[in-house]
Design an enzyme around this catalytic site. Structure first.
Site, PDB file in Angstrom:
ATOM      1  N   HIS A 284       0.816  -1.218   0.000  1.00 26.62           N
ATOM      2  CA  HIS A 284       0.000   0.000   0.000  1.00 26.62           C
ATOM      3  C   HIS A 284       0.847   1.265   0.000  1.00 26.62           C
ATOM      4  O   HIS A 284       0.324   2.354  -0.217  1.00 26.62           O
ATOM      5  CB  HIS A 284      -0.924   0.013   1.226  1.00 26.62           C
TER       6      HIS A 284
ATOM      7  N   ASP B 130       3.885   9.434  -1.121  1.00 25.44           N
ATOM      8  CA  ASP B 130       2.703   8.702  -0.666  1.00 25.44           C
ATOM      9  C   ASP B 130       2.394   7.599  -1.665  1.00 25.44           C
ATOM     10  O   ASP B 130       2.491   7.819  -2.884  1.00 25.44           O
ATOM     11  CB  ASP B 130       1.506   9.674  -0.604  1.00 25.44           C
TER      12      ASP B 130
HETATM   13  O1  F6P Z   1      -1.161   2.836   4.453  1.00 27.23           O
HETATM   14  C1  F6P Z   1      -0.180   2.221   5.162  1.00 27.23           C
HETATM   15  C2  F6P Z   1      -0.633   1.816   6.551  1.00 27.23           C
HETATM   16  O2  F6P Z   1       0.368   1.201   7.267  1.00 27.23           O
HETATM   17  C3  F6P Z   1      -1.806   0.863   6.521  1.00 27.23           C
HETATM   18  O3  F6P Z   1      -1.381  -0.479   6.454  1.00 27.23           O
HETATM   19  C4  F6P Z   1      -2.510   1.228   7.771  1.00 27.23           C
HETATM   20  O4  F6P Z   1      -3.877   0.995   7.655  1.00 27.23           O
HETATM   21  C5  F6P Z   1      -2.228   2.722   7.937  1.00 27.23           C
HETATM   22  O5  F6P Z   1      -1.035   2.954   7.275  1.00 27.23           O
HETATM   23  C6  F6P Z   1      -2.178   3.162   9.387  1.00 27.23           C
HETATM   24  O6  F6P Z   1      -1.018   2.707  10.001  1.00 27.23           O
HETATM   25  P1  F6P Z   1      -0.952   2.095  11.464  1.00 27.23           P
HETATM   26  O7  F6P Z   1      -1.644   0.767  11.431  1.00 27.23           O
HETATM   27  O8  F6P Z   1       0.511   1.981  11.728  1.00 27.23           O
HETATM   28  O9  F6P Z   1      -1.637   3.052  12.376  1.00 27.23           O
END
Ligand code: F6P
Length: 561
Positions: A228, A436
């Site tokens: 992602h 991003d």
């Molecule tokens: O978009 C990357 C990401 O790590 C996702 O996997 C996740 O939903 C989001 O960012 C939020 O991150 P975290 O789970 O570290 O709060």
């Protein structure tokens, strides 16, 4: 039942051919680190053998085998965090959540991962929860696992490196071992309930070695991976110590998906120089006779649903309160997790410059920056929070009046519905990450606009979304004057130009929505295992409504929005 048997037996046939290959591949990329820390021994303890292996359990542990339905192929989604909907709680707004839900829509499936809770009784079996036809299976992590795997290698090393911030990585061997350990833990728990006809789709950088761990346990299932976040260029990827053990392990997936062609090409360049990896046809690579395909699959949003949500939200009491609070001010909006990759500091500086060089805009516009805190245990996140807070205080102090606050700053999390109403009320969205993967806020902002009177998107050229949202004013977030100038242009943009820019972007998003994303990825995953005529059932299961991928933004589709 026939379909189930056919798919099952074809996988067994394919599997039998490749068992030897997989056993051999399981060692590719194992590094000196594992040998020095003892992690290597832990791996070989788990290598297939009649006593401990996955072969005996190929049909799964009978106690948990029925997860997600008792018959037919299941789609097993694996991600670090699992968003189990709690009755009465706000719906999580993140891109991964929307994406996973789209993948599980109309498919029998299980979503497996970390509960978000810390608990020392790590050996516990996954807890399962059924909600709206989805089975959620979650495990807790120990404090040590959380520290070394999540805060450690995933977010102190992989996150900065993949966002091109080599300078911020803080590598340690302990964190590396912790990351591998949690991936093995995930593989153990997952393996216990896998069936041979399950299709597995792993999400994000926390779980890069998971397929390799599953292969070691004898799992021959189709396994896909989607990153992602961005994938940095070769020289940056190589700054990750023992990168072959983590990035190299991606070759155990059948399909590795990226947000953009640029990310995909960066990884292709990495694989092209990796020892033992041969370039195959097109976007395939071969390691010891087994193939991995790579591809670009830009993640999207539920465009039509989101547009409807925003239309409704615009009439809500919350939206009314926002409008009233603006007292005629123009609204510029920034929405980001509080993260150094989002360029919030550069954005505030650009807003400062905008007010400095355009005094006629003072007292006529406000920047609303929504930035929920995240990963606060990591020093760089605490640092960015301090920097943003100080800077906003400075700008407000410099230009503010008793009756006007230039920047409104909020750390609170907002629900999807509330956000959609705010997007709709905003004249300009200032979305200027330094790097991003995609940035779904940009897509949501476009979907939330009133097509008759849309706002303007100012978007960083370094967001994955910039490749698709060509009607945005594209800026380099490092060029303060250019962002300030784009903001001025956006605020003064005539209606016909706003419509001309917005219309094609909305049309694009109506066609390339999140369902189309899930379908195209899963269709490609099915293709990686396809032998003509043999795997058509698998394809049909993974793409229950293939025809959607061909749809256009017809008047009908537009009306739905
Ligand atoms: O978009 C990357 C990401 O790590 C996702 O996997 C996740 O939903 C989001 O960012 C939020 O991150 P975290 O789970 O570290 O709060």
């Amino acid at each position: 039942m026939l379909a189930y048997n056919l798919i099952g037996s074809s996988l067994v046939a394919l599997g039998a051919l490749s068992i030897a290959t997989m056993r051999a591949r399981a060692n590719w990329g194992s590094s000196a680190l594992d040998r020095t820390t003892g992690a290597q021994e832990a791996v070989s303890e788990r290598a297939p053998s009649p006593e401990n292996d996955g072969w005996y359990h190929q049909h799964g542990d009978p106690s948990v085998v029925e997860l997600g339905g008792s018959m037919g192929p299941r789609l097993i989604i694996v991600s670090n965090r699992v968003a189990v909907p709690e009755p009465g709680s706000k719906q999580m707004a993140g891109g991964l959540v929307v994406a996973v839900k789209a993948a599980l829509r109309n498919r029998t499936g299980v979503w497996f991962g970390w509960s978000g809770k810390i608990d020392e009784t790590e050996t516990a079996e996954p807890r399962t929860i059924e909600r709206n036809h989805i089975t959620y299976a979650v495990i807790d992590l120990s404090k040590n696992d959380f520290e070394e795997y999540y805060n450690g290698l995933a977010n102190r090393v992989l996150w900065p490196i993949l966002h091109y911030r080599v300078d911020l990585q803080e590598y340690s061997r302990a964190d590396h071992s912790g990351y591998m350990r949690v991936n093995r833990l995930f593989a153990d728990k997952l393996s216990a309930f896998l069936r041979e006809d399950d299709v597995i789709w792993v999400h994000d950088y926390h779980l890069m070695p998971l397929a390799r761990e599953l292969r070691i346990r004898g799992r021959l299932n189709p396994i896909g991976f989607f990153l992602h976040i961005p994938c940095a260029p070769l020289d940056i990827l190589r700054t990750l110590p023992h990168h072959d053990e983590i990035l190299g392990a991606l070759t155990d997936y059948d399909l590795v998906g990226f947000q953009t062609e640029n990310d995909r090409d960066n990884f292709a360049a990495y694989l092209s120089t990796a020892p033992g990896v041969k370039k195959g046809r097109g976007l395939t690579f071969e390691v010891e006779g087994r193939q991995t395909r790579i591809g670009a699959f830009p993640v999207s949003i539920e465009t039509a649903t989101y547009a409807r949500l925003a239309r409704k939200a615009a009439r809500s009491p919350f939206a009314k309160e926002i409008r009233e609070s603006l007292t005629g001010l123009r609204l510029v909006l920034g929405v980001d997790r509080l993260d150094y990759s989002k360029g919030i500091v550069q954005r505030i500086n650009a807003f400062d410059r905008f007010l400095e060089v355009n005094p006629e805009w003072r007292s006529r516009v406000t920047l609303l920056q929504i930035a929920p805190r995240s990963r606060s245990a990591i020093i760089d996140y605490a640092a960015i929070e301090n920097e943003v807070t100080t800077l906003i205080g400075r700008v407000n102090g410099r230009y503010g009046e008793a009756f006007w606050t230039p920047i409104r700053y909020i750390n609170r999390f907002h629900s999807r519905t509330a956000l959609s109403g705010i997007y709709r009320a905003a004249d300009v969205a200032l979305i200027t990450p330094l790097r991003d993967g995609m940035n779904i806020v940009a897509k949501e902002y476009v979907a939330a606009q009133d097509p008759e009177n849309p706002g303007v998107l100012v978007l960083s050229q370094f967001a994955g979304a910039a490749a698709e949202l060509t009607g945005a004013l594209i800026v380099n977030p490092h060029e303060c004057d250019a962002v300030a100038a784009a903001l001025k242009r956006a605020l003064g943009m005539p209606l016909f130009e706003r419509r001309e820019r917005h219309g094609p972007m909305l049309e694009h998003l109506l066609v390339h929505d999140i369902d189309q994303w899930a379908e195209s990825y899963l269709a490609a995953l099915a293709e990686t295992r396809q032998r003509p005529g043999l795997m058509s059932e698998l394809r049909a299961f993974l793409s229950p409504s293939r025809s959607r991928t061909d749809r256009r933004a017809t008047p009908e589709v537009r009306r739905q929005a």
